[in-house]
Scaffold this active site. Structure first.
Site, mmCIF file in Angstrom:
data_model
loop_
_atom_site.group_PDB
_atom_site.id
_atom_site.type_symbol
_atom_site.label_atom_id
_atom_site.label_comp_id
_atom_site.label_asym_id
_atom_site.label_seq_id
_atom_site.Cartn_x
_atom_site.Cartn_y
_atom_site.Cartn_z
ATOM 1 N N ARG A 15 0.851 -1.201 0.000
ATOM 2 C CA ARG A 15 0.000 0.000 0.000
ATOM 3 C C ARG A 15 0.890 1.256 0.000
ATOM 4 N NH1 ARG A 15 -0.884 4.919 2.265
ATOM 5 N NH2 ARG A 15 -0.163 4.035 4.239
ATOM 6 N N ASP A 16 1.567 1.473 1.096
ATOM 7 C CA ASP A 16 2.311 2.716 1.239
ATOM 8 C C ASP A 16 3.466 2.809 0.235
ATOM 9 O OD1 ASP A 16 3.098 5.131 2.220
ATOM 10 O OD2 ASP A 16 3.399 4.461 4.277
ATOM 11 N N HIS A 208 5.285 4.020 12.690
ATOM 12 C CA HIS A 208 5.428 4.137 11.235
ATOM 13 C C HIS A 208 6.339 5.328 10.925
ATOM 14 C CE1 HIS A 208 3.695 3.769 7.067
ATOM 15 N NE2 HIS A 208 4.108 5.021 7.023
ATOM 16 N N HIS A 210 9.155 7.492 8.574
ATOM 17 C CA HIS A 210 9.699 7.763 7.246
ATOM 18 C C HIS A 210 11.149 8.207 7.388
ATOM 19 C CE1 HIS A 210 6.234 7.913 4.240
ATOM 20 N NE2 HIS A 210 5.798 7.259 5.291
ATOM 21 N N CYS A 241 7.602 10.363 0.639
ATOM 22 C CA CYS A 241 6.681 11.228 1.361
ATOM 23 C C CYS A 241 5.959 12.095 0.338
ATOM 24 C CB CYS A 241 7.452 12.099 2.344
ATOM 25 S SG CYS A 241 6.446 13.403 3.023
ATOM 26 N N ASN A 250 9.381 5.436 3.203
ATOM 27 C CA ASN A 250 9.291 4.609 4.405
ATOM 28 C C ASN A 250 10.658 3.996 4.689
ATOM 29 O OD1 ASN A 250 6.237 4.313 4.915
ATOM 30 N ND2 ASN A 250 6.440 3.951 2.730
HETATM 31 MG MG MG Z 1 4.198 5.935 5.088
#
Ligand code: MG
Length: 300
Positions: A15-16, A208, A210, A241, A250
């Protein structure tokens, strides 16, 4: 506090990592790499998001992707979850067969407006209404910008406590805390995690981070010292980001796994398999590997 003996690293690449990738990734390719991530050791995964495909076209096949991996994930005891921003997203995730969803509610007023087109209060009202009728659905409250806002607006600790309390009042006790813009530094991370430890059980809090400014692993380290045992990471460090185009995204799963395993913290992942899979995936989907592991492996 002592460092944990083992941690649960949630793979958020599907996803991310993939959501803003400029080259469309086919459903078939997504299914293949989700399965490969499981082979690498992933046991908790953010599979997709149910959001407006107009804004995030890469996630437009959310349902089909989950259909393609659902049985495999179950067989391998993988906790799979999907990201949602509103009731429609939650309904669609449930309909697709998800039992776990993440609802995003930013700790930054400005970020929440830009990300969800709502005020925090409006998102909170929607979240509480949903949670009240969860009916067996496991809901995680994901809070971006807990460690600071990239837009300069204040993110007071009182607000974080308030959001946690409000979530608990409707039966939600699992949280994701994110440094969405990667602006935190170790001492800030320590301060925030210590505060959150007073508000809720850290065993139900996933971190979470980054790596926009290269602080991701250092932040994870201090968070583990303060009692965090669940962290998110993305294979090959994919997922820039959205507010800093071109910046690192990430933290990379393989870098976090390397750090933990070298310090005797079990992750359940196979590092060489992660590196192989990252290289194969990057080539196939035309992405670059931004992990330190990836750079080091090239010279081995
Ligand atoms: Mg993220």
């Amino acid at each position: 506090m002592a460092l944990p003996k083992k941690v649960l690293i949630s793979e958020v690449g599907p996803r991310d990592g993939w959501q803003n990738h400029p080259v469309p990734i086919s459903t078939e390719t997504k299914i293949k790499y989700i399965k490969k991530m499981v082979e690498c050791g992933a046991r908790k995964m953010e599979i997709t998001s149910f959001v407006n495909p107009k804004y995030v076209p890469q996630m437009g096949d959310a349902k089909e992707v989950f259909q393609g991996v659902q049985d495999y994930l179950k067989e391998n005891d993988v906790t799979a979850f999907a990201l949602t921003l509103n009731k429609k997203g939650v309904d669609n995730a449930r309909e697709a067969g998800f039992t776990h969803v993440e609802f995003v509610l930013s700790a930054s007023e400005e970020h929440n407006l830009r990300n969800s087109r709502r005020t925090i209060q409006e998102s909170l009202d929607a979240f509480k209404a949903l949670a009240a009728e969860a009916d067996g659905l496991h809901i995680i409250l994901a809070m971006p910008c807990v460690f600071g806002s990239p837009f300069g607006d204040d993110v007071p600790l009182d607000r974080i406590k308030w959001l946690i309390d409000e979530a608990k009042s409707v039966g939600v006790a699992e949280f994701g805390i994110a440094d969405t813009a990667g602006i935190s530094t170790p001492e800030n991370t320590r301060r925030i995690v210590r505060a959150i430890r007073e508000y809720t059980d850290l065993n139900s809090v996933s971190l979470h981070m980054h790596d926009t400014y290269g602080m991701g692993l250092a932040n994870c380290y201090v968070a583990m010292e303060e009692g965090i045992t669940m962290m998110d990471a993305s294979l090959a460090g994919m997922g820039g980001c959205p507010f800093a185009p071109g910046a690192k995204g990430n933290i990379a799963t393989e870098d976090l796994v390397y750090m933990c395993e070298q310090m005797g913290i079990g992750t359940g992942y196979d590092l060489s398999k992660l590196n192989e899979t990252a290289a194969e995936m990057a080539e196939e989907i035309q992405a670059s590997i931004v992990s330190s592991q990836g750079a080091a492996c090239k010279h081995e």
